[in-house]
Design a protein around this motif. Structure first.
Motif, mmCIF file in Angstrom:
data_model
loop_
_atom_site.group_PDB
_atom_site.id
_atom_site.type_symbol
_atom_site.label_atom_id
_atom_site.label_comp_id
_atom_site.label_asym_id
_atom_site.label_seq_id
_atom_site.Cartn_x
_atom_site.Cartn_y
_atom_site.Cartn_z
ATOM 1 N N VAL A 1 0.863 -1.153 -0.033
ATOM 2 C CA VAL A 1 0.033 -0.135 -0.021
ATOM 3 C C VAL A 1 0.802 1.202 0.091
ATOM 4 C CG1 VAL A 1 -1.403 1.497 1.213
ATOM 5 C CG2 VAL A 1 -2.029 -1.018 0.933
ATOM 6 N N THR A 2 1.875 1.269 0.846
ATOM 7 C CA THR A 2 2.928 2.325 0.770
ATOM 8 C C THR A 2 3.499 2.584 -0.688
ATOM 9 O OG1 THR A 2 3.289 2.032 3.081
ATOM 10 C CG2 THR A 2 4.834 3.158 1.936
ATOM 11 N N VAL A 3 3.859 1.394 -1.431
ATOM 12 C CA VAL A 3 4.342 1.788 -2.663
ATOM 13 C C VAL A 3 3.472 2.327 -3.615
ATOM 14 C CG1 VAL A 3 5.350 0.668 -4.512
ATOM 15 C CG2 VAL A 3 6.062 -0.152 -2.347
ATOM 16 N N ALA B 1 1.749 11.834 1.682
ATOM 17 C CA ALA B 1 2.315 13.051 2.276
ATOM 18 C C ALA B 1 3.884 13.188 1.927
ATOM 19 C CB ALA B 1 1.928 13.174 3.595
ATOM 20 N N LEU B 2 4.431 12.018 2.335
ATOM 21 C CA LEU B 2 5.887 11.904 2.332
ATOM 22 C C LEU B 2 6.298 11.945 0.726
ATOM 23 C CD1 LEU B 2 6.673 9.493 5.412
ATOM 24 C CD2 LEU B 2 7.041 11.954 5.119
ATOM 25 N N GLY B 3 5.443 11.448 -0.049
ATOM 26 C CA GLY B 3 5.822 11.342 -1.303
ATOM 27 C C GLY B 3 5.825 12.716 -2.049
ATOM 28 N N ALA C 1 11.460 6.105 -3.939
ATOM 29 C CA ALA C 1 12.353 5.297 -2.901
ATOM 30 C C ALA C 1 12.462 6.021 -1.517
ATOM 31 C CB ALA C 1 13.732 4.925 -3.573
ATOM 32 N N GLY C 2 12.594 7.269 -1.622
ATOM 33 C CA GLY C 2 12.715 7.859 -0.007
ATOM 34 C C GLY C 2 11.545 7.638 0.726
#
Length: 530
Positions: free
Chosen positions: A332-334, A428-430, A437-438
């Motif tokens: 899900v994160t990817v 949000a981090l994306g 990747a980060g």
């Protein structure tokens, strides 16, 4: 002659902001569902969650031994509220009809246990050393018969927690603290008035202090009243970076009573029973009671309390079916990070922001879409995993710990919420990092890695509790179905399924991290060139 006609511009009756946001939501949803890789990724997330749970159940095994070969299949003992309980003690009793009371003075409570938590082969009483368990207890009791799991109320002196009033296994009220001795005895009293039982204690048998009141619905006219003694299993847990090991064995408690009075008895002598264990059974050597004049000496072993799953117990809980959730979260994160970083990589974010200049609203729409899709994915995966994995575990002979239906629903819905909030955090981090990747690494390090370190007992209990309290991994508490009871000594650690925060408080920690990340992403999205 010139005629001027004024035309009033058309205004939609719908609020412009709401209409604009709904259109934006539709556009983001259309964008998501038309990218086959993202849709396939969510399907994989659900399948991985179920598959890892099934593989774990298929790869596990249980071996049961006992008289005649033993059996892994058993019917759990349940209390009046439907919870799993333990009801094993030495009981000396007489019938009590109608209202009445029982009073006794306890002058000592001693105990023995194995020195290292392990009994000697062939003799459960061999090699014992003195020492009373903190939750060993002896006192007066009113019980609905002598059958295991029946309703009861008791006032008892414990090994390390003073006098307590306990009833129906899950309820525990504190009385006078401190131990008892011949020079400083404890007087205990339990009175019955219909379905209501009230507990008292006293230092001298004259000045009484009320501890609490219990209402036992449906209590029959005739009950059993008397004295009891019991002592829970003695355990020794050794923990290291390589894991932990536990040794356990039965302990025994011996209590001395005198000045025993029973008002309301229908007559007859005192009867003695080993509730939950017959004479000659495992761990019953030396148990029973002696009566010399007005003095009673009871030696008991076992517990009268709720059963808590933990190390040494082969029973499975509902959250054990969701062990694959961490793997599903990675997928899900990817997908969540790629749903925004792909636009940065291909330059499509400029088109999106040109069509919708209000950048904060664009981010909100993306968050709603990815959060909703992830919630549905988690809901479907959890709803499938719980019965399927549970069926495999049951078929292999694992005892299944019972939980209320409402708890099962909360675990399934909570898992879906865990998926949704994690996806919003990843989005949000994306947006902040603009690199998949980060962002994926950051989420995995913040959520999945602390969870694995804590539940796999890689770290000691203290650091594990702090990890699952302060990091986003605290959200896994939403899957917890087990309950911590103050009156039951157990290994209450994340490795055993006991998180330091309540289920929704743990999820709230993750929500806080996600809200902070979204706020930072919104500020950066407004202030920098796409």
């Amino acid at each position: 002659m010139t005629t001027t006609t004024t035309v009033t511009p058309y205004r939609s009756p719908l609020p412009a902001g709401r209409d604009g946001f709904l259109r934006l939501l539709h556009a983001e949803w259309t964008k998501f569902r038309t990218v086959r890789g993202w849709v396939a990724g969510m399907l994989v997330a659900g399948l991985v969650t179920v598959a890892v749970g099934l593989l774990g159940a298929a790869g596990s095994s249980i071996a049961c031994t006992g008289p005649g070969g033993g059996s892994c299949h058993h019917t759990p003992l349940t209390g009046p509220g439907g919870e799993e309980v333990s009801d094993t003690m030495t009981l000396v009793h007489r019938p009590l009809t109608g209202n009445g009371s029982i009073t006794a003075r306890i002058t000592s409570l001693t105990g023995v246990h194995p020195p290292d938590g392990r009994t000697a082969p062939g003799d459960p009483t061999a090699g014992t050393v003195p020492g009373v368990q903190p939750w060993a207890k002896a006192g007066v009791i009113v019980k609905n018969g002598t059958g295991q799991g029946s309703a009861y109320a008791a006032v008892a002196l414990t090994g390390g927690h003073g006098v307590r009033m306990q009833y129906d296994y899950t309820h525990d009220l504190a009385g006078t603290p401190g131990p008892a001795s011949a020079s400083s005895p404890r007087w205990l009293r339990l009175t019955r008035a219909g379905d209501t039982l009230t507990g008292y204690d006293s230092p001298d048998g004259t000045h009484w202090k009320a501890i609490g009141t219990a209402h036992l619905a449906g209590l029959p006219a005739t009950v059993q009243a008397g004295l009891f003694a019991t002592s829970p299993e003695y355990t020794v847990t050794s923990t290291s970076l390589g894991g932990s090991s536990t040794g356990a064995g039965p302990s025994r408690a011996t209590a001395a009573f005198d000045a025993v009075t029973l008002h309301g008895s229908t007559g007859g002598g005192w009867s003695g029973d080993l509730v939950g264990g017959g004479a000659g059974g495992p761990g019953t050597s030396g148990l029973g009671h002696r009566q010399a004049g007005g003095t009673f000496t009871l030696t008991g072993s076992g517990d009268v309390a709720p059963v808590v799953p933990g190390r040494g117990s082969p029973g499975k809980t509902v959250e054990s079916s969701l062990i694959g959730a961490f793997a599903g979260l990675v997928v899900v994160t990817v997908v969540a990070t790629m749903s925004v970083t792909a636009e940065y990589r291909r330059g499509l974010i400029r088109t999106t922001l040109t069509a919708n200049p209000r950048r904060g609203r664009v981010l909100a729409a993306k968050a709603v879409v990815i959060g909703s899709v992830s919630f549905v994915t988690g809901l479907a995966a959890a709803a499938l995993a719980v019965p399927l994995v549970g069926a495999v575990e049951k078929g292999k002979g694992f005892p299944l710990h019972r939980t209320p239906f409402a708890t099962d629903v909360r675990v399934v819905v909570g898992t879906a919420a865990l998926f949704a909030v994690t996806a919003v955090l990843a989005l949000a981090l994306g947006t902040v990092l603009r690199r998949s990747a980060g962002a994926v690494t950051a989420v995995v390090v913040a959520i999945v890695l602390p969870y694995i370190l804590a539940v796999a007992a890689v770290l000691p209990a203290g650091p594990s509790r702090w990890l699952t309290r302060l990091t986003p991994a605290a959200a896994f508490a939403v899957q917890q179905s087990v309950h911590r009871y103050a009156q039951v000594a157990a290994d209450y650690t994340p490795a055993e399924g006991y998180f330091p925060l309540s289920p929704w408080a743990g999820l709230g920690v993750l929500c806080g991290y996600a809200a902070a990340a979204v706020a930072v992403a919104a500020v950066l999205l407004r202030g920098r060139d796409a």
